[in-house]
Scaffold this motif. Sequence first.
Motif, mmCIF file in Angstrom:
data_model
loop_
_atom_site.group_PDB
_atom_site.id
_atom_site.type_symbol
_atom_site.label_atom_id
_atom_site.label_comp_id
_atom_site.label_asym_id
_atom_site.label_seq_id
_atom_site.Cartn_x
_atom_site.Cartn_y
_atom_site.Cartn_z
ATOM 1 N N ILE A 12 0.849 -1.196 0.000
ATOM 2 C CA ILE A 12 0.000 0.000 0.000
ATOM 3 C C ILE A 12 0.884 1.246 0.000
ATOM 4 O O ILE A 12 2.078 1.172 0.292
ATOM 5 C CB ILE A 12 -0.940 0.071 1.221
ATOM 6 N N ARG A 13 0.296 2.355 -0.308
ATOM 7 C CA ARG A 13 0.854 3.675 -0.027
ATOM 8 C C ARG A 13 -0.114 4.265 0.991
ATOM 9 O O ARG A 13 -1.318 4.282 0.758
ATOM 10 C CB ARG A 13 0.938 4.531 -1.271
ATOM 11 N N VAL A 14 0.384 4.702 2.112
ATOM 12 C CA VAL A 14 -0.475 5.162 3.201
ATOM 13 C C VAL A 14 -1.364 6.305 2.694
ATOM 14 O O VAL A 14 -0.866 7.362 2.302
ATOM 15 C CB VAL A 14 0.350 5.609 4.421
ATOM 16 N N PRO A 15 -2.688 6.079 2.685
ATOM 17 C CA PRO A 15 -3.595 7.119 2.200
ATOM 18 C C PRO A 15 -3.854 8.193 3.258
ATOM 19 O O PRO A 15 -3.695 7.968 4.462
ATOM 20 C CB PRO A 15 -4.886 6.345 1.889
ATOM 21 N N PHE A 16 -4.287 9.335 2.792
ATOM 22 C CA PHE A 16 -4.554 10.467 3.679
ATOM 23 C C PHE A 16 -5.575 10.119 4.758
ATOM 24 O O PHE A 16 -5.448 10.544 5.898
ATOM 25 C CB PHE A 16 -5.037 11.672 2.850
ATOM 26 N N ARG A 17 -6.585 9.324 4.399
ATOM 27 C CA ARG A 17 -7.646 8.993 5.370
ATOM 28 C C ARG A 17 -7.131 8.196 6.571
ATOM 29 O O ARG A 17 -7.803 8.102 7.585
ATOM 30 C CB ARG A 17 -8.762 8.212 4.677
ATOM 31 N N ASP A 18 -5.934 7.589 6.439
ATOM 32 C CA ASP A 18 -5.386 6.742 7.498
ATOM 33 C C ASP A 18 -4.345 7.438 8.370
ATOM 34 O O ASP A 18 -3.635 6.773 9.123
ATOM 35 C CB ASP A 18 -4.776 5.478 6.900
ATOM 36 N N VAL A 19 -4.243 8.772 8.269
ATOM 37 C CA VAL A 19 -3.235 9.467 9.065
ATOM 38 C C VAL A 19 -3.876 10.534 9.957
ATOM 39 O O VAL A 19 -4.947 11.050 9.651
ATOM 40 C CB VAL A 19 -2.136 10.112 8.184
ATOM 41 N N ASP A 20 -3.182 10.835 11.044
ATOM 42 C CA ASP A 20 -3.658 11.875 11.957
ATOM 43 C C ASP A 20 -3.140 13.248 11.520
ATOM 44 O O ASP A 20 -2.542 13.383 10.440
ATOM 45 C CB ASP A 20 -3.266 11.548 13.397
ATOM 46 N N MET A 21 -3.319 14.237 12.344
ATOM 47 C CA MET A 21 -2.936 15.610 11.988
ATOM 48 C C MET A 21 -1.428 15.793 11.843
ATOM 49 O O MET A 21 -0.967 16.750 11.219
ATOM 50 C CB MET A 21 -3.496 16.593 13.020
ATOM 51 N N THR A 22 -0.641 14.891 12.402
ATOM 52 C CA THR A 22 0.813 14.977 12.268
ATOM 53 C C THR A 22 1.328 14.152 11.086
ATOM 54 O O THR A 22 2.534 14.091 10.863
ATOM 55 C CB THR A 22 1.508 14.503 13.558
ATOM 56 N N GLY A 23 0.404 13.504 10.357
ATOM 57 C CA GLY A 23 0.804 12.704 9.193
ATOM 58 C C GLY A 23 1.169 11.270 9.521
ATOM 59 O O GLY A 23 1.611 10.529 8.647
ATOM 60 N N ARG A 24 0.977 10.848 10.761
ATOM 61 C CA ARG A 24 1.291 9.473 11.178
ATOM 62 C C ARG A 24 0.064 8.578 11.022
ATOM 63 O O ARG A 24 -1.053 8.988 11.318
ATOM 64 C CB ARG A 24 1.738 9.437 12.634
ATOM 65 N N MET A 25 0.297 7.348 10.627
ATOM 66 C CA MET A 25 -0.788 6.393 10.414
ATOM 67 C C MET A 25 -1.439 6.023 11.746
ATOM 68 O O MET A 25 -0.757 5.765 12.738
ATOM 69 C CB MET A 25 -0.242 5.137 9.721
ATOM 70 N N PHE A 26 -2.782 6.002 11.752
ATOM 71 C CA PHE A 26 -3.536 5.583 12.932
ATOM 72 C C PHE A 26 -3.217 4.128 13.272
ATOM 73 O O PHE A 26 -3.092 3.286 12.384
ATOM 74 C CB PHE A 26 -5.045 5.678 12.697
ATOM 75 N N LEU A 27 -3.137 3.803 14.542
ATOM 76 C CA LEU A 27 -2.878 2.437 14.980
ATOM 77 C C LEU A 27 -3.960 1.484 14.463
ATOM 78 O O LEU A 27 -3.665 0.369 14.030
ATOM 79 C CB LEU A 27 -2.798 2.390 16.509
ATOM 80 N N ALA A 28 -5.207 1.915 14.485
ATOM 81 C CA ALA A 28 -6.304 1.066 14.001
ATOM 82 C C ALA A 28 -6.149 0.717 12.527
ATOM 83 O O ALA A 28 -6.584 -0.350 12.090
ATOM 84 C CB ALA A 28 -7.644 1.761 14.235
ATOM 85 N N SER A 29 -5.511 1.577 11.757
ATOM 86 C CA SER A 29 -5.319 1.298 10.330
ATOM 87 C C SER A 29 -4.343 0.144 10.110
ATOM 88 O O SER A 29 -4.520 -0.655 9.197
ATOM 89 C CB SER A 29 -4.837 2.553 9.602
ATOM 90 N N TYR A 30 -3.296 0.050 10.942
ATOM 91 C CA TYR A 30 -2.379 -1.085 10.845
ATOM 92 C C TYR A 30 -3.163 -2.385 11.017
ATOM 93 O O TYR A 30 -2.983 -3.348 10.278
ATOM 94 C CB TYR A 30 -1.296 -1.027 11.923
ATOM 95 N N ILE A 31 -4.036 -2.396 12.010
ATOM 96 C CA ILE A 31 -4.819 -3.594 12.320
ATOM 97 C C ILE A 31 -5.798 -3.895 11.193
ATOM 98 O O ILE A 31 -5.943 -5.048 10.771
ATOM 99 C CB ILE A 31 -5.536 -3.430 13.671
ATOM 100 N N SER A 32 -6.457 -2.884 10.677
ATOM 101 C CA SER A 32 -7.415 -3.078 9.591
ATOM 102 C C SER A 32 -6.748 -3.670 8.347
ATOM 103 O O SER A 32 -7.244 -4.636 7.753
ATOM 104 C CB SER A 32 -8.074 -1.738 9.250
ATOM 105 N N TYR A 33 -5.610 -3.124 7.948
ATOM 106 C CA TYR A 33 -4.889 -3.667 6.788
ATOM 107 C C TYR A 33 -4.390 -5.079 7.078
ATOM 108 O O TYR A 33 -4.444 -5.957 6.215
ATOM 109 C CB TYR A 33 -3.721 -2.770 6.396
ATOM 110 N N ALA A 34 -3.914 -5.318 8.292
ATOM 111 C CA ALA A 34 -3.427 -6.651 8.652
ATOM 112 C C ALA A 34 -4.547 -7.686 8.569
ATOM 113 O O ALA A 34 -4.350 -8.791 8.069
ATOM 114 C CB ALA A 34 -2.824 -6.636 10.056
ATOM 115 N N GLU A 35 -5.740 -7.327 9.042
ATOM 116 C CA GLU A 35 -6.875 -8.247 8.950
ATOM 117 C C GLU A 35 -7.223 -8.540 7.488
ATOM 118 O O GLU A 35 -7.533 -9.688 7.145
ATOM 119 C CB GLU A 35 -8.088 -7.667 9.674
ATOM 120 N N SER A 36 -7.142 -7.546 6.636
ATOM 121 C CA SER A 36 -7.411 -7.747 5.212
ATOM 122 C C SER A 36 -6.375 -8.671 4.568
ATOM 123 O O SER A 36 -6.714 -9.525 3.742
ATOM 124 C CB SER A 36 -7.421 -6.415 4.467
ATOM 125 N N VAL A 37 -5.121 -8.521 4.966
ATOM 126 C CA VAL A 37 -4.059 -9.364 4.429
ATOM 127 C C VAL A 37 -4.244 -10.813 4.885
ATOM 128 O O VAL A 37 -4.081 -11.745 4.098
ATOM 129 C CB VAL A 37 -2.678 -8.804 4.828
#
Length: 133
Positions: A12-37
Amino acid sequence: MSQLKRPGVTEIRVPFRDVDMTGRMFLASYISYAESVVASFWLARPEIEDEPIYSASKVTCFLHRPLHYDEPAIFTAAVDKIGVRSIGFLVSIDTGGERAAEVEIIWQASNREDQQPASLPEETRDWLYRFLD
């Protein structure tokens, strides 16, 4: 998400919807992508008659360094543990040759009829052993 050749590998390329105001990926997004994989990996298993149902009983995310907006990442599912009634998956998340995070997901097997714990079928166990890390 783009599927790579081996089952259970996605880039993936980390999409804008998955980052917080500092540009870091939300922890829940790691889990969501991992479940999909893990789900895409699971689709490659052999078909089994009267297969038990599986449900997540534990999910843990270990963050080594945060991913940032538009950063490429490769999610790779592997089998970490094979129990009598459970399967442990470990999804590694790598970027630029370094480990960014790992997500551990434990699935429990249950009978379809009464939802009681069930043993993993031998065919499933044999297939899982091919991917055991």
